[in-house]
Every structure is written in structure tokens, then in C-alpha cells.
Design a protein around this motif. Structure first.
Motif, PDB file in Angstrom:
ATOM      1  N   VAL A   1      43.517  52.180  35.360  1.00  0.00           N
ATOM      2  CA  VAL A   1      42.334  53.040  35.250  1.00  0.00           C
ATOM      3  C   VAL A   1      42.545  54.276  36.114  1.00  0.00           C
ATOM      4  O   VAL A   1      43.400  54.299  36.999  1.00  0.00           O
ATOM      5  CB  VAL A   1      41.043  52.317  35.697  1.00  0.00           C
TER       6      VAL A   1
ATOM      7  N   GLU B   1      37.338  55.723  37.894  1.00  0.00           N
ATOM      8  CA  GLU B   1      37.011  54.440  37.271  1.00  0.00           C
ATOM      9  C   GLU B   1      37.275  53.303  38.246  1.00  0.00           C
ATOM     10  O   GLU B   1      36.492  52.336  38.327  1.00  0.00           O
ATOM     11  CB  GLU B   1      37.837  54.257  35.998  1.00  0.00           C
ATOM     12  N   TYR B   2      38.364  53.396  38.989  1.00  0.00           N
ATOM     13  CA  TYR B   2      38.684  52.371  39.990  1.00  0.00           C
ATOM     14  C   TYR B   2      37.591  52.309  41.051  1.00  0.00           C
ATOM     15  O   TYR B   2      37.141  51.221  41.442  1.00  0.00           O
ATOM     16  CB  TYR B   2      40.031  52.685  40.634  1.00  0.00           C
TER      17      TYR B   2
ATOM     18  N   ASP C   1      34.483  53.161  40.757  1.00  0.00           N
ATOM     19  CA  ASP C   1      33.272  52.588  40.165  1.00  0.00           C
ATOM     20  C   ASP C   1      33.320  51.063  40.178  1.00  0.00           C
ATOM     21  O   ASP C   1      32.294  50.394  40.307  1.00  0.00           O
ATOM     22  CB  ASP C   1      33.093  53.074  38.724  1.00  0.00           C
ATOM     23  N   GLN C   2      34.538  50.512  40.062  1.00  0.00           N
ATOM     24  CA  GLN C   2      34.702  49.061  39.979  1.00  0.00           C
ATOM     25  C   GLN C   2      34.896  48.401  41.342  1.00  0.00           C
ATOM     26  O   GLN C   2      34.809  47.173  41.437  1.00  0.00           O
ATOM     27  CB  GLN C   2      35.909  48.734  39.081  1.00  0.00           C
TER      28      GLN C   2
END
Length: 336
Positions: free
Chosen positions: A120, A124-125, A127-128
Motif C-alpha cells: 500500500v 494508506e499504511y 490509515d491502517q
């Protein structure tokens, strides 16, 4: 071999930063078991890290086996005025892990390292992984602190009412400016999760004045930038994007400054682009590697000529380019 072992040294510094070892040692010398208890770590493992960092001059160790801060480790304290604790944790942690896991393949394929290493993009990383996102926010604060002081002291804000910081993270830059200039209001534009964390942090800070004058507005700056500012700031953003994406971000700011169909005037809002430029950046070579790790594919350090060209493509005229601390340059622009 020193270069080959550099990754281990970086990992050790990042571990000490993330655990807060320098914060504990600010209270006085301590042995490895005492430090391990204070930072919730295994004593033997922490001892190995401390021995390595002592050999590198980061910490000192006396005959009783007590470790202490050195001038080199002082900026790893959270309360140091020039703290880089979270920046070290980010660069030596997430960024270092990504580079170790994907740099070779990214060089082969011409892609960004993060998707190669983790599947990602950076955001995105984040966000996770909330813990990494918090370190990232604090690291951006470390990076923003020096330039915030420069802007607050040297930029004329007399005719400005509202400052919009595009990609402003948790608002550190705006906090410095608004504190120095009580007549200003600030709008910090960033990703939704970043804005949520920053709003909660500001509310918990107890600063009623800043809470009243500083707002956070979520937006995807590749698609839109909110209007209403008298001065727009874009700091440490363009260098993470390709030239094409950089021009798109600048165009979005241009649309926010001058509505579609309108003609710029002398009173139109101005833009300050604050980014490293190769002519004034002593760390340009390694900064390009960081961009390969976490930036968009084809993101590279810009030159003054690149900055002028991208500004022109987006509808801005460059008034001046001024080198400033932290290897950054301030490019002042006006819409045309």
C-alpha cells in the motif's frame, strides 16, 4: 563495513527514540535494568542497544554501568526545543523498514518503495496503523517547528487575515504563526484522519485562543483546496510528488485563490511554497532516497528552475526564492 552496518545503527537510534530512553535519562543516569523497567522493555535486549549506541557516542556509560545522555542524544528528548525524537523514530523505523524491504525492487521497476514493501502507499499504511500515524504526525511537527519560527518572525502578516496551510499536518506551523500574530485565523488542510487527530489534540491542549482561531479542514489536495485564504502555504508537500502531481496541486491552489473565470488582481492571495531545492539543500542526495521510499513514483528533489516551471504551468509567477533553515527554500508566488 561501517556503511554496511549503518542500517543497524539507524535501527538502534530509532528504537531508543521510540522507547523514550533520552526522556528517562533526562532525570539522571540509570542502568540498563532501570531503563528497561522505565520504558517497559527487556533489560538484556535494551542493554545490547545501549552498548551499541554508546559506542557510537549517542549515550555515555560510567564505571558503575549507568547510562546518561550526551550532547548527541539531547535532541532525542521530547521536551528539547529542537527535538527530533519522533522524526528519528519515523525515519529509522517505518521508512527504514520500507527501504530495507523494497528499495532494490523499486530501483529495478521505477516504482515507489512503500507499495513494494507493504502493498500500500504511505498514507494508506498510516490509515491502517494508528500508532505509526501518530509517530508520523509528531515527526512532521519536528520538521515544521524550525520553519514555523522563521515565518512567524520574518513574513509580513499585516494585511493578512486568514492563512491556509495546505497539507499542514497537525497544525504546528500555523500554531507558531497564530501565536505570534493574534489577529490571524488559520485553516489547516490535510487528510481526514490527520485532521481528526489534530482537532482532538488541540481541544485537549487547553488553548482556548488557538482553538477559536485554528480550524482543520479535510480535503484531497490532488483534487481540491478550500478557498477563503489571504495567504496560502505549501510546506514539505511537493517533494513527495511527481512534477505532474505537483503542478496539479498548485493548480488547485490557483483555483482557490482566483475563482474560475476571474482575473487576478494586486489584492489576490499569495502563495508560499516551502520545500527543499537542490541549490540550497545539503542533504539533497539522501532526501531523494527518502522520496523513493515514501513518495509518489518519480518524485524527486526540485531545482529552482523546476520550481519556476511548475509554478508557471499552474498559473503562478515566482516573485522570489529565499533559502532558510532546515535546508528549505521559500518560493513566494502570485497568481497570473
Amino acid at each position: 563495513m561501517s556503511l554496511v552496518m549503518g542500517a543497524m545503527a539507524s535501527a538502534a537510534v530509532g528504537t531508543a527514540a521510540q522507547l523514550g530512553v533520552a526522556d528517562v535519562l533526562a532525570q539522571g543516569p540509570a542502568t540498563a535494568p532501570e531503563l528497561a523497567k522505565a520504558v517497559d522493555a527487556d533489560a538484556d535486549s535494551l542493554g545490547s542497544v545501549l552498548q551499541a549506541l554508546t559506542a557510537l557516542g549517542v549515550f555515555t556509560r560510567d564505571e558503575q554501568g549507568r547510562y546518561a545522555n550526551s550532547p548527541l542524544s539531547e535532541p532525542l528528548r521530547s521536551d528539547h526545543p529542537e527535538s527530533v525524537r519522533n522524526l528519528a523514530a519515523l525515519l529509522c523505523g517505518l521508512y527504514g523498514h520500507a527501504a530495507t524491504g523494497g528499495l532494490t525492487e523499486a530501483v529495478r521497476t521505477g516504482t515507489s518503495v512503500m507499495p513494494t514493501a507493504f502493498g500500500v502507499s504511505l498514507y494508506e499504511y498510516l490509515d491502517q496503523h494508528p500508532d505509526s500515524a501518530r509517530i508520523f504526525d509528531r515527526a512532521m511537527e519536528d520538521w515544521a517547528r524550525p520553519i514555523g519560527t522563521v515565518l512567524a518572525e520574518h513574513v509580513p502578516f499585516a494585511g493578512v487575515r486568514t492563512v491556509v496551510d495546505v497539507g499542514g499536518g497537525n497544525g504546528t506551523l500555523l500554531k507558531a504563526i497564530l501565536t505570534a500574530h493574534p489577529h490571524l485565523r488559520g485553516v489547516c488542510v490535510d487528510r481526514p484522519d490527520t485532521c481528526r487527530r489534530a482537532e482532538a489534540e488541540l481541544a485537549a491542549s487547553g488553548s482556548a485562543d488557538l482553538a477559536d482561531r485554528l480550524t482543520f479542514q479535510p480535503a484531497d489536495i490532488l483534487h481540491e483546496v478550500p478557498a477563503g485564504g489571504d495567504l496560502y502555504i505549501l510546506k514539505n508537500v511537493l517533494h513527495d510528488w511527481s512534477s505532474e502531481s505537483g503542478v496539479q496541486i498548485l493548480r488547485n491552489i490557483r483555483r482557490a485563490v482566483v475563482p474560475e473565470g476571474a482575473t487576478p488582481t494586486e489584492d489576490s492571495s499569495k502563495l508560499l511554497v516551502i520545500d527543499p531545492l537542490v541549490e540550497h539543500d545539503s542533504g539533497a542526495a539522501f532526501r531523494n532516497l527518502v522520496k523513493m521510499v515514501v513518495g509518489e513514483a518519480q518524485a524527486r528533489e526540485r531545482s529552482e528552475a523546476d520550481m519556476r516551471r511548475e509554478a508557471k504551468e499552474a498559473g503562478f509567477h515566482v516573485l522570489s526564492i529565499t533559502p532558510c533553515p532546515a535546508d528549505l527554500s521559500i518560493t513566494a508566488c502570485t497568481p497570473v
